[in-house]
Design an enzyme around this catalytic site. Structure first.
Site, PDB file in Angstrom:
ATOM      1  N   CYS A  67     -12.778  25.393  20.319  1.00 41.79           N
ATOM      2  CA  CYS A  67     -12.300  26.473  20.236  1.00 41.79           C
ATOM      3  C   CYS A  67     -12.415  27.493  19.080  1.00 41.79           C
ATOM      4  O   CYS A  67     -12.419  29.070  18.457  1.00 41.79           O
ATOM      5  CB  CYS A  67     -10.467  26.236  19.613  1.00 41.79           C
ATOM      6  SG  CYS A  67     -10.428  24.201  18.559  1.00 41.79           S
ATOM      7  N   HIS A  85      -5.976  28.905  15.124  1.00 37.21           N
ATOM      8  CA  HIS A  85      -6.971  27.998  14.208  1.00 37.21           C
ATOM      9  C   HIS A  85      -7.017  29.753  12.896  1.00 37.21           C
ATOM     10  O   HIS A  85      -6.563  30.608  13.926  1.00 37.21           O
ATOM     11  CB  HIS A  85      -8.406  27.701  14.393  1.00 37.21           C
ATOM     12  CG  HIS A  85      -7.826  27.019  15.292  1.00 37.21           C
ATOM     13  ND1 HIS A  85      -7.661  25.887  15.085  1.00 37.21           N
ATOM     14  CD2 HIS A  85      -8.833  25.851  15.881  1.00 37.21           C
ATOM     15  CE1 HIS A  85      -7.433  24.675  15.159  1.00 37.21           C
ATOM     16  NE2 HIS A  85      -8.415  24.709  16.333  1.00 37.21           N
TER      17      HIS A  85
END
Length: 337
Positions: free
Chosen positions: A130, A244
């Site tokens: 990711c 994130h």
């Protein structure tokens, strides 16, 4: 009539698995029949898809011969054993775990960057980590325009990267702290995440780097097919549920101004550039959940070949399920399946 495909989601009851189900419907993916698959413990649960209730099947006795495309997001150990079985039964597998990413014969794909690496004979395609996906998409326009020698990145990674249990743990710890309860760290347990910052994501290796940091470094080079690209990473877990963030510093091969970089970011596929603000996971991902968000662009004070910027993305969407679905869509568009 357009062709449709039987699709399996392995790990369907997890956080990423649920996102796969949501996005299959939202993107009108050509699903003939959906097969949610999970562990024996999760078998029998019901998921909702396109107004239909579908029972989750156990991976242990699932027959992959009835499936055209299988998305795996149930951990590396599951992929290690089950992916070869699915391929043997004729499935195209897109694997969201780390297990196959470093294998030279397995393409590691971010569709906006390296679709040219795909071949019709590829029965297995790896989905990058990711944090790697959002970093690579931010680097792409600058890499193409002026080249990049070195990348320094610090990640600020949400707990959803660890799955549902970590999300529940953050919620529980936060509630306990707000009630004034004292936290006693138990032997063998990681430190609390609520109101804390943990500078270790993954297991620390002999090199001193964590597995998450090594993924960022190795996968970025593979995506760009550039072993000379220096990537140095520090991965940090923060008390955020989803999204994130990354603080990125790059050294380019040719001089570039922030104004020139801003134009490149504004024109880049899959990227949303914020010229006058810094995007945040809580606010901006609600409006731009499928894009990689970039802001805080500035020149290093000492060099015309160095830039700093801030990158934010939804780790469960673009960092996992969405990227995998875009890979599948590209395979279909190319006529490889």
């Amino acid at each position: 009539m357009p062709k449709s495909y039987n699709v399996a989601i392995v790990g369907a009851t997890g956080t990423v698995g649920e996102m796969f189900v949501e996005l299959l419907a939202a993107r009108s993916f050509p699903v003939a029949k959906l097969f949610p698959v999970a562990s024996t413990e999760s078998a029998g649960k019901i998921i909702r898809y396109q107004g239909e209730s579908i029972r989750v099947q156990a991976l242990a006795d699932f027959d992959f011969s009835q499936v055209d495309i299988a998305f795996f997001s149930a951990g590396s150990e599951v992929s290690k054993h089950a992916v070869p079985l699915a391929i043997e039964k004729g499935c195209l597998v897109i694997d969201n775990t780390a297990y196959f990413r470093k294998q030279t014969t397995v393409p590691l794909i971010v569709p906006e960057i390296n679709l040219s690496s795909l071949r019709a004979e590829h029965a297995l395609i790896a989905n990058p980590n990711c944090s790697t996906i959002q970093l690579a998409l931010a680097l792409k326009p600058l890499y193409d325009a002026v080249g990049i020698e070195k990348v320094e990145v610090v990640t600020f990674q949400s707990v959803s990267g660890q799955g549902r249990a970590a999300i529940e743990r953050l919620a529980s710890e936060t509630a306990r702290r707000l009630r004034g309860e004292h936290y006693e760290r138990e032997a063998g347990m990681s430190p609390p995440i609520a109101f804390n910052v943990l500078p270790e994501v993954g297991e620390i290796q002999d090199s001193g780097y964590s597995t998450e940091e090594l993924k960022l470094m190795e996968e970025t080079r593979k995506i760009f097919s550039d072993e000379s690209l220096i990537v140095n990473a520090t991965a940090v877990r923060v008390p955020v549920f989803f999204g994130h963030s990354e603080a990125v510093h790059i050294k380019t091969k040719e001089a570039i101004t922030p104004q020139e970089a801003a134009v490149l970011f504004s024109q880049a596929e899959g990227v949303k550039y914020f010229p006058n603000s810094a995007p945040t996971p809580l606010i901006d991902l609600e409006k731009h959940a499928n894009e990689v968000l970039i802001g805080r662009l500035r020149q290093a004070l000492h060099s015309p070949c160095e830039l700093n910027f801030w990158v934010v993305a939804d780790n469960v969407r673009k960092g996992a399920a969405l990227n995998a679905l875009q890979i599948a869509e590209s395979v279909i568009q190319k006529g490889f399946i």
